[in-house]
Design a protein around this motif. Sequence first.
Motif, mmCIF file in Angstrom:
data_model
loop_
_atom_site.group_PDB
_atom_site.id
_atom_site.type_symbol
_atom_site.label_atom_id
_atom_site.label_comp_id
_atom_site.label_asym_id
_atom_site.label_seq_id
_atom_site.Cartn_x
_atom_site.Cartn_y
_atom_site.Cartn_z
ATOM 1 N N GLU A 60 0.832 -1.194 0.000
ATOM 2 C CA GLU A 60 0.000 0.000 0.000
ATOM 3 C C GLU A 60 0.869 1.248 0.000
ATOM 4 N N GLN A 61 1.945 1.241 0.779
ATOM 5 C CA GLN A 61 2.861 2.380 0.808
ATOM 6 C C GLN A 61 3.526 2.556 -0.554
ATOM 7 N N LEU A 62 3.989 1.451 -1.133
ATOM 8 C CA LEU A 62 4.616 1.531 -2.455
ATOM 9 C C LEU A 62 3.647 2.082 -3.491
ATOM 10 N N MET A 63 2.398 1.616 -3.450
ATOM 11 C CA MET A 63 1.408 2.089 -4.417
ATOM 12 C C MET A 63 1.134 3.578 -4.221
ATOM 13 N N GLU A 64 1.086 4.031 -2.987
ATOM 14 C CA GLU A 64 0.869 5.456 -2.723
ATOM 15 C C GLU A 64 2.033 6.289 -3.277
ATOM 16 N N VAL A 65 3.259 5.823 -3.042
ATOM 17 C CA VAL A 65 4.424 6.533 -3.569
ATOM 18 C C VAL A 65 4.408 6.493 -5.099
ATOM 19 N N PHE A 66 4.086 5.330 -5.668
ATOM 20 C CA PHE A 66 4.012 5.193 -7.125
ATOM 21 C C PHE A 66 3.025 6.209 -7.701
ATOM 22 N N ARG A 67 1.856 6.310 -7.085
ATOM 23 C CA ARG A 67 0.832 7.248 -7.572
ATOM 24 C C ARG A 67 1.307 8.693 -7.492
ATOM 25 N N SER A 68 2.131 9.000 -6.475
ATOM 26 C CA SER A 68 2.631 10.372 -6.368
ATOM 27 C C SER A 68 3.583 10.703 -7.518
ATOM 28 N N PHE A 69 4.231 9.703 -8.077
ATOM 29 C CA PHE A 69 5.104 9.907 -9.237
ATOM 30 C C PHE A 69 4.327 9.842 -10.554
ATOM 31 N N ASP A 70 3.328 8.986 -10.617
ATOM 32 C CA ASP A 70 2.531 8.772 -11.832
ATOM 33 C C ASP A 70 1.451 9.856 -11.926
ATOM 34 N N LYS A 71 1.862 11.057 -12.313
ATOM 35 C CA LYS A 71 0.984 12.227 -12.281
ATOM 36 C C LYS A 71 -0.241 12.087 -13.175
ATOM 37 N N ASP A 72 -0.092 11.456 -14.343
ATOM 38 C CA ASP A 72 -1.246 11.351 -15.242
ATOM 39 C C ASP A 72 -2.091 10.107 -14.968
ATOM 40 N N GLY A 73 -1.666 9.275 -14.007
ATOM 41 C CA GLY A 73 -2.458 8.130 -13.587
ATOM 42 C C GLY A 73 -2.584 7.024 -14.624
ATOM 43 N N ASN A 74 -1.634 6.941 -15.557
ATOM 44 C CA ASN A 74 -1.735 5.919 -16.609
ATOM 45 C C ASN A 74 -1.082 4.590 -16.229
ATOM 46 N N GLY A 75 -0.546 4.499 -15.016
ATOM 47 C CA GLY A 75 0.064 3.247 -14.574
ATOM 48 C C GLY A 75 1.545 3.132 -14.884
ATOM 49 N N TYR A 76 2.138 4.201 -15.403
ATOM 50 C CA TYR A 76 3.569 4.203 -15.730
ATOM 51 C C TYR A 76 4.180 5.538 -15.317
ATOM 52 N N ILE A 77 5.453 5.506 -14.968
ATOM 53 C CA ILE A 77 6.181 6.721 -14.624
ATOM 54 C C ILE A 77 7.148 7.031 -15.758
ATOM 55 N N THR A 78 6.995 8.209 -16.337
ATOM 56 C CA THR A 78 7.903 8.651 -17.394
ATOM 57 C C THR A 78 9.111 9.326 -16.744
ATOM 58 N N ALA A 79 10.129 9.576 -17.542
ATOM 59 C CA ALA A 79 11.306 10.295 -17.044
ATOM 60 C C ALA A 79 10.903 11.693 -16.575
ATOM 61 N N ALA A 80 10.004 12.337 -17.299
ATOM 62 C CA ALA A 80 9.559 13.682 -16.911
ATOM 63 C C ALA A 80 8.833 13.648 -15.571
ATOM 64 N N GLU A 81 7.976 12.648 -15.364
ATOM 65 C CA GLU A 81 7.273 12.522 -14.085
ATOM 66 C C GLU A 81 8.265 12.256 -12.956
ATOM 67 N N MET A 82 9.248 11.413 -13.214
ATOM 68 C CA MET A 82 10.266 11.108 -12.206
ATOM 69 C C MET A 82 11.027 12.379 -11.841
ATOM 70 N N ALA A 83 11.463 13.130 -12.855
ATOM 71 C CA ALA A 83 12.226 14.355 -12.611
ATOM 72 C C ALA A 83 11.393 15.372 -11.844
ATOM 73 N N GLY A 84 10.141 15.534 -12.242
ATOM 74 C CA GLY A 84 9.281 16.511 -11.589
ATOM 75 C C GLY A 84 9.040 16.193 -10.123
ATOM 76 N N GLN A 85 8.734 14.945 -9.830
ATOM 77 C CA GLN A 85 8.450 14.565 -8.445
ATOM 78 C C GLN A 85 9.709 14.633 -7.592
ATOM 79 N N MET A 86 10.833 14.209 -8.130
ATOM 80 C CA MET A 86 12.078 14.277 -7.360
ATOM 81 C C MET A 86 12.421 15.734 -7.042
ATOM 82 N N ALA A 87 12.220 16.648 -7.998
ATOM 83 C CA ALA A 87 12.474 18.074 -7.759
ATOM 84 C C ALA A 87 11.512 18.610 -6.705
ATOM 85 N N LYS A 88 10.250 18.203 -6.799
ATOM 86 C CA LYS A 88 9.233 18.634 -5.836
ATOM 87 C C LYS A 88 9.595 18.184 -4.425
#
Length: 161
Positions: free
Chosen positions: A87-115
Amino acid sequence: MMAQAQPDLQIDQLRHIFMHFDMDRDGSLTQLELAALLRSLGLKTSCDQIHALTAHMDSNGNGSIEFDELVSAILPDVNRDVLLNQEQLMEVFRSFDKDGNGYITAAEMAGQMAKMGHPLTYHQLTELMREADVNGDGVLSFSEFASILGKSAAELLALTA
């Protein structure tokens, strides 16, 4: 509804793990394969413990462990110990997966890490994505993401809160 879907997700994840360690793809785990699976879950077992575990789990007495035997034997432990981590992993995953499509792009990874206050250089980002993207499709699935986080999910969750 989430509580209903969680056990199915958990069984699917366990099935994926089982299939990964079923090296000869015969639908069962030998004692060696079972030992490797348990090690991957962070459980260190001796040879005697593996023998005893196999004897306990092997309900049909054929000397190997089928998926249903594995589920019957460890799902109660998985429910108590791993469910929270998932559940914790899924919550963290969702915080990175901004568009909710089930995948994290490089842009999403960069944005969340900067945030989170941990901006990545282009080199760090490409290296992270290259290392984590096991299937080479250019994005991170939940399983790829979970594998790079391992047991640090609680730390990352605290950072994103």
